[in-house]
Design a protein around this motif. Structure first.
Motif, mmCIF file in Angstrom:
data_model
loop_
_atom_site.group_PDB
_atom_site.id
_atom_site.type_symbol
_atom_site.label_atom_id
_atom_site.label_comp_id
_atom_site.label_asym_id
_atom_site.label_seq_id
_atom_site.Cartn_x
_atom_site.Cartn_y
_atom_site.Cartn_z
ATOM 1 N N GLY A 343 -10.512 -7.075 22.300
ATOM 2 C CA GLY A 343 -9.060 -7.051 22.075
ATOM 3 C C GLY A 343 -8.311 -6.292 23.146
ATOM 4 N N TRP A 344 -8.932 -5.228 23.679
ATOM 5 C CA TRP A 344 -8.284 -4.409 24.716
ATOM 6 C C TRP A 344 -8.120 -5.166 26.027
ATOM 7 C CZ3 TRP A 344 -11.742 -3.584 28.758
ATOM 8 C CH2 TRP A 344 -13.080 -3.834 28.472
ATOM 9 N N LEU A 345 -8.785 -6.341 26.157
ATOM 10 C CA LEU A 345 -8.621 -7.171 27.356
ATOM 11 C C LEU A 345 -7.450 -8.143 27.224
ATOM 12 C CD1 LEU A 345 -12.367 -8.068 28.069
ATOM 13 C CD2 LEU A 345 -10.913 -6.517 29.388
ATOM 14 N N GLY A 346 -6.797 -8.117 26.075
ATOM 15 C CA GLY A 346 -5.684 -9.035 25.851
ATOM 16 C C GLY A 346 -6.105 -10.363 25.260
ATOM 17 N N ILE A 347 -7.402 -10.505 24.953
ATOM 18 C CA ILE A 347 -7.908 -11.730 24.326
ATOM 19 C C ILE A 347 -7.637 -11.656 22.833
ATOM 20 C CG2 ILE A 347 -9.964 -13.149 23.942
ATOM 21 C CD1 ILE A 347 -11.153 -11.864 26.456
ATOM 22 N N ARG A 348 -7.287 -12.768 22.238
ATOM 23 C CA ARG A 348 -6.894 -12.742 20.833
ATOM 24 C C ARG A 348 -8.035 -12.266 19.935
ATOM 25 N NH1 ARG A 348 -7.153 -18.105 17.283
ATOM 26 N NH2 ARG A 348 -8.643 -19.365 18.445
ATOM 27 N N GLU A 349 -7.646 -11.520 18.913
ATOM 28 C CA GLU A 349 -8.623 -10.961 17.994
ATOM 29 C C GLU A 349 -8.946 -11.962 16.880
ATOM 30 O OE1 GLU A 349 -7.034 -7.254 16.678
ATOM 31 O OE2 GLU A 349 -6.877 -6.435 18.710
ATOM 32 N N LEU A 350 -10.157 -11.855 16.351
ATOM 33 C CA LEU A 350 -10.639 -12.773 15.328
ATOM 34 C C LEU A 350 -11.085 -11.983 14.103
ATOM 35 C CD1 LEU A 350 -12.893 -15.096 17.531
ATOM 36 C CD2 LEU A 350 -10.564 -15.565 16.754
ATOM 37 N N PRO A 351 -11.084 -12.617 12.932
ATOM 38 C CA PRO A 351 -11.665 -11.953 11.751
ATOM 39 C C PRO A 351 -13.113 -11.561 12.034
ATOM 40 C CG PRO A 351 -10.438 -13.904 11.103
ATOM 41 C CD PRO A 351 -10.495 -13.925 12.596
ATOM 42 N N ASP A 352 -13.542 -10.454 11.455
ATOM 43 C CA ASP A 352 -14.877 -9.934 11.755
ATOM 44 C C ASP A 352 -16.008 -10.945 11.542
ATOM 45 O OD1 ASP A 352 -13.727 -7.576 12.507
ATOM 46 O OD2 ASP A 352 -14.186 -6.490 10.655
ATOM 47 N N PRO A 353 -16.021 -11.751 10.452
ATOM 48 C CA PRO A 353 -17.100 -12.732 10.312
ATOM 49 C C PRO A 353 -17.110 -13.755 11.446
ATOM 50 C CG PRO A 353 -15.923 -12.454 8.231
ATOM 51 C CD PRO A 353 -15.115 -11.752 9.275
ATOM 52 N N ILE A 354 -15.924 -14.186 11.891
ATOM 53 C CA ILE A 354 -15.837 -15.170 12.981
ATOM 54 C C ILE A 354 -16.308 -14.539 14.287
ATOM 55 C CG2 ILE A 354 -14.305 -16.718 14.249
ATOM 56 C CD1 ILE A 354 -14.719 -17.462 11.322
ATOM 57 N N ALA A 355 -15.984 -13.269 14.488
ATOM 58 C CA ALA A 355 -16.439 -12.570 15.701
ATOM 59 C C ALA A 355 -17.965 -12.512 15.739
ATOM 60 C CB ALA A 355 -15.841 -11.166 15.750
ATOM 61 N N CYS A 356 -18.598 -12.281 14.589
ATOM 62 C CA CYS A 356 -20.065 -12.223 14.545
ATOM 63 C C CYS A 356 -20.686 -13.594 14.790
ATOM 64 C CB CYS A 356 -20.525 -11.672 13.198
ATOM 65 S SG CYS A 356 -20.411 -9.882 13.085
ATOM 66 N N ILE A 357 -20.042 -14.647 14.303
ATOM 67 C CA ILE A 357 -20.537 -16.004 14.581
ATOM 68 C C ILE A 357 -20.483 -16.266 16.083
ATOM 69 C CG2 ILE A 357 -20.195 -18.474 14.160
ATOM 70 C CD1 ILE A 357 -18.905 -17.680 11.467
ATOM 71 N N ALA A 358 -19.385 -15.843 16.725
ATOM 72 C CA ALA A 358 -19.270 -16.003 18.172
ATOM 73 C C ALA A 358 -20.374 -15.228 18.888
ATOM 74 C CB ALA A 358 -17.899 -15.529 18.639
ATOM 75 N N LEU A 359 -20.693 -14.027 18.394
ATOM 76 C CA LEU A 359 -21.733 -13.200 19.014
ATOM 77 C C LEU A 359 -23.126 -13.809 18.881
ATOM 78 C CD1 LEU A 359 -20.492 -9.648 17.963
ATOM 79 C CD2 LEU A 359 -20.751 -10.477 20.305
ATOM 80 N N LEU A 360 -23.299 -14.743 17.936
ATOM 81 C CA LEU A 360 -24.573 -15.453 17.855
ATOM 82 C C LEU A 360 -24.861 -16.200 19.158
ATOM 83 C CD1 LEU A 360 -24.513 -16.914 14.217
ATOM 84 C CD2 LEU A 360 -26.013 -15.108 15.096
ATOM 85 N N GLY A 361 -23.815 -16.569 19.898
ATOM 86 C CA GLY A 361 -24.011 -17.200 21.201
ATOM 87 C C GLY A 361 -24.775 -16.300 22.145
ATOM 88 N N LEU A 362 -24.507 -14.995 22.088
ATOM 89 C CA LEU A 362 -25.225 -14.027 22.920
ATOM 90 C C LEU A 362 -26.689 -13.946 22.489
ATOM 91 C CD1 LEU A 362 -25.072 -11.840 25.125
ATOM 92 C CD2 LEU A 362 -24.421 -10.209 23.339
ATOM 93 N N ALA A 363 -26.932 -13.980 21.181
ATOM 94 C CA ALA A 363 -28.300 -13.920 20.672
ATOM 95 C C ALA A 363 -29.089 -15.169 21.042
ATOM 96 C CB ALA A 363 -28.281 -13.740 19.152
ATOM 97 N N ASN A 364 -28.408 -16.303 21.135
ATOM 98 C CA ASN A 364 -29.095 -17.579 21.374
ATOM 99 C C ASN A 364 -29.363 -17.872 22.843
ATOM 100 O OD1 ASN A 364 -28.974 -18.073 18.608
ATOM 101 N ND2 ASN A 364 -27.082 -19.246 18.752
ATOM 102 N N ALA A 365 -28.569 -17.303 23.731
ATOM 103 C CA ALA A 365 -28.522 -17.752 25.124
ATOM 104 C C ALA A 365 -29.878 -17.786 25.814
ATOM 105 C CB ALA A 365 -27.546 -16.870 25.915
ATOM 106 N N ILE A 366 -30.670 -16.758 25.655
ATOM 107 C CA ILE A 366 -31.863 -16.621 26.482
ATOM 108 C C ILE A 366 -33.086 -17.288 25.861
ATOM 109 C CG2 ILE A 366 -32.892 -14.499 25.566
ATOM 110 C CD1 ILE A 366 -32.160 -15.385 29.277
#
Length: 440
Positions: A343-366
């Motif tokens: 959020g401090w980068l000016g990117i829009r904030e998301l509800p916490d559950p949606i943010a965690c779903i997005a973070l699954l992309g980091l878990a999946n990448a490698i």
């Protein structure tokens, strides 16, 4: 016909790399367009969560059903012609989206998606071995990583472009907002939504046909794998079947789990956002893709300089388990997580559950790049057949999202992410022990 061999000068690889890079961008764009298409068609065709995820399932099941037929086509036509044919098939599937949208027939959308998936099957079958053979074996990993970044970069762009070209004046629409309209208003808006799909998909079909023709006459050199296949066949081995390699079979199961959870993370974040009333839900897949790109970059920097493939795979699986467990527990009204992370980068904030779903992309990448070398280790002349089995693991993208849809319909969208915990647990098992097993 020009043939590319191991003796081809390194400087001559720029044209193949440029062309294959374009194809990998197409892979990513078409594949991750599903993340926006699934919640869109849920509204247009009035679908349940399970039915909407048939869009992803029909796409990924094509990889399993069409893999062997497409490998036969590849052997008959050669790599360049097969790639052109694949682009043509994707264009045909895009054309079918026009009558499907006009009639709002869900079965036509399913057929169109299957044809698109079939085109991608032959493109993937042809381009991946081609990418390995166009340069020195020592630099193959770097080439694959670059293509992975292009693929996921396209995955970030796809829902953004979809939101602009297809949604237009309907930006911010959700299943809840449509349901709140009167019957007459709802019917009018749904038809307008469906109509907005026609011209972008026809335009995409035209672009793909142009690309197919350009590829056909591009002068892209053929590759000859017959000499290598003969050499591999002469190797001595004590095994009589590819199924006698436990680390390979377990690797196939790991990729089945991985592709399933990757598709769930990318294609259901829009469904979850729509159900929770998040504005711009149809473009949320871009957040998942951004974290996948970040994961690729971390892998390029850290492996093997600072951390091994196995350790990175363990960390990824552990992160996936933690995120999947906390998604049902988080408050959908809170945006604290995204405020702290970006959020401090000016990117829009998301509800916490949606943010965690997005973070699954980091878990999946490698996971994908880490599993392949572990699963193919020591296969000798079974390597080709082992690779084919690993490709079959893509079936996870057809099966597991449907299971997620059933769980979401019965238990709720946030609770449904708990079904991914066993998948990440199996990936963790493979990272810790499974890849080391050499005898049943």
């Amino acid at each position: 016909m020009t043939t590319l061999t191991r003796d081809t000068p390194q400087q001559s690889t720029w044209l193949p790399m440029t062309i294959i890079g374009t194809l990998f961008f197409v892979f990513g764009f078409v594949t991750w367009l599903n993340g926006a298409l699934v919640p869109f068609l849920q509204i247009v065709c009035d679908l349940s969560g399970t039915e909407a995820l048939l869009i992803s399932s029909s796409f990924y099941i094509a990889y399993v059903v069409m893999a062997l037929p497409m490998s036969y086509v590849l052997n008959r036509t050669g790599y360049r012609n097969a790639m052109s044919l694949g682009l043509g098939l994707i264009a045909l599937g895009c054309v079918l989206f026009a009558p499907a949208a006009e009639t709002r027939q869900f079965s036509l959308f399913i057929v169109a998606q299957f044809i698109v998936g079939s085109g991608l099957t032959i493109l993937q079958t042809a381009s991946n071995p081609y990418l390995v053979k166009i340069g020195s074996p020592e630099s193959a990993a770097a080439r694959i990583s670059i293509m992975g970044l292009l693929n996921k970069g396209a995955g970030w762009a796809a829902p953004q472009i979809f939101a602009v070209l297809v949604m237009g004046q309907f930006a911010g629409i959700t299943q809840q907002s449509v349901a709140a309209l009167s019957e007459a208003e709802r019917a009018l808006q749904i038809q307008s939504l469906a109509d907005s799909l026609v011209y972008p998909y026809l335009g995409m079909a035209v672009a793909l046909v142009i690309l197919a023709v350009a590829l056909r006459y591009s002068g892209l050199p053929e590759i000859d794998l017959h000499e290598e296949d003969t050499a591999l066949a002469s190797q001595h081995t004590e095994h009589s079947s590819v199924l006698q390699f436990p680390h390979l079979v377990l690797g196939v199961m790991t990729l089945f789990c991985y592709v399933g959870v990757e598709v769930i993370a990318g294609d259901t974040i829009g469904l979850a956002g729509s159900e929770l009333g998040v504005d711009g839900a149809l473009s949320l897949t871009s957040f998942t893709m951004c974290f996948m790109v970040l994961g690729y970059l971390l892998g390029l920097v850290l492996i093997p300089r600072l951390i091994s493939q196995q350790s990175m795979l363990m960390i990824s699986a552990g992160l996936g388990i933690v995120l999947a467990l906390v998604i049902p527990l988080l408050d959908a009204q809170s945006t604290q997580l995204s405020a702290v992370l970006w959020g401090w980068l000016g990117i829009r904030e998301l509800p916490d559950p949606i943010a965690c779903i997005a973070l699954l992309g980091l878990a999946n990448a490698i996971v994908w790049p880490a599993v392949w070398p572990l699963a193919l280790a020591g296969l000798g002349h079974f390597t080709a057949r082992g690779s084919a089995l690993l490709i079959m693991g893509i079936a996870g993208g057809a099966v597991l999202p449907l299971l997620f849809g059933v769980c979401a319909d019965y238990f709720g969208i946030q609770e449904a992410y708990l079904m991914t915990v066993p998948c990440y647990a199996f990936i963790l098992f493979y990272a810790v022990k499974g890849h080391r097993i050499r005898h049943w």
